[in-house]
Design an enzyme around this catalytic site. Structure first.
Site, short mmCIF file in Angstrom:
data_model
loop_
_atom_site.label_atom_id
_atom_site.label_comp_id
_atom_site.label_asym_id
_atom_site.label_seq_id
_atom_site.Cartn_x
_atom_site.Cartn_y
_atom_site.Cartn_z
N CYS A 194 -41.53 26.38 47.25
CA CYS A 194 -40.41 27.33 47.26
C CYS A 194 -40.91 28.77 47.13
CB CYS A 194 -39.41 27.04 46.13
SG CYS A 194 -38.53 25.47 46.28
N ASN A 196 -45.58 24.76 44.92
CA ASN A 196 -46.00 25.34 46.19
C ASN A 196 -45.11 24.93 47.35
OD1 ASN A 196 -48.91 25.28 48.36
ND2 ASN A 196 -47.73 27.06 47.76
N SER A 203 -43.92 30.31 46.00
CA SER A 203 -45.22 30.81 46.48
C SER A 203 -45.35 30.81 48.00
CB SER A 203 -46.39 30.09 45.80
OG SER A 203 -46.35 28.70 46.00
#
Length: 163
Positions: free
Chosen positions: A14, A12, A16
């Site tokens: 990069c 969580n 997303s």
């Protein structure tokens, strides 16, 4: 009724948050921010509490997206209940979610690239250990797939408004 979309990668920091920022921009431009909710999470707890990777932030800003809304978090059991569409960046993260998700909510789990129209790749590659060009490539894939997601949720929002 609000449609809620959750974007999921491993940490969580990069992919997303990039997808969240791109999609938030798209729904704001489409005037749908009051009927579509968005968030992102990671399947692993490696980066919980950290802000997105500096390379992610820089690549997104070059294209006019904001990805620094909040720190990284790990997907929770409540997410499988709360979100209507839970989009994984790759097979590994999809598999991790399938193992955690109650059977009656697994229909919500899909690969983000399922919605792509321009690119034929099945997954969004993890740019973390590569060079800066990987972050741009990630945004190319995400922009394409998020257009497809937008079309789908726009139809859903229109159907709910008409009902």
């Amino acid at each position: 009724m609000m449609t809620k979309v959750l974007f999921v990668c491993m940490g969580n920091i990069c992919r997303s948050p990039s997808a969240e920022g791109v999609f938030r921009h798209m729904i704001n431009e489409a005037g749908l921010s009051d009927v579509i909710g968005i968030d992102s999470a990671g399947t692993h707890n490696f980066h919980v509490g950290e802000m997105p990777d500096a390379r992610t932030i820089a690549a997104a800003r070059k294209r006019g997206y904001e990805v620094t809304q909040r720190p990284a978090r790990q997907i929770s059991a409540e997410d499988f209940l709360e979100y209507d569409l839970i989009l994984a960046m790759d097979w590994e993260n999809l598999s991790a979610m399938q193992q955690q998700c109650p059977k009656h909510h697994r229909h919500k789990l899909m690969l983000l690239m399922r919605f792509a129209n321009e690119f034929e790749e099945a997954t969004v590659p993890d740019p973390y250990y590569g060079g800066l060009d990987g972050f741009g490539k990630v945004l190319d894939y995400i922009e394409d797939a998020c257009q497809g997601v937008l079309e789908m949720v726009r139809k859903r929002a229109t159907q709910y408004q008409a009902a």
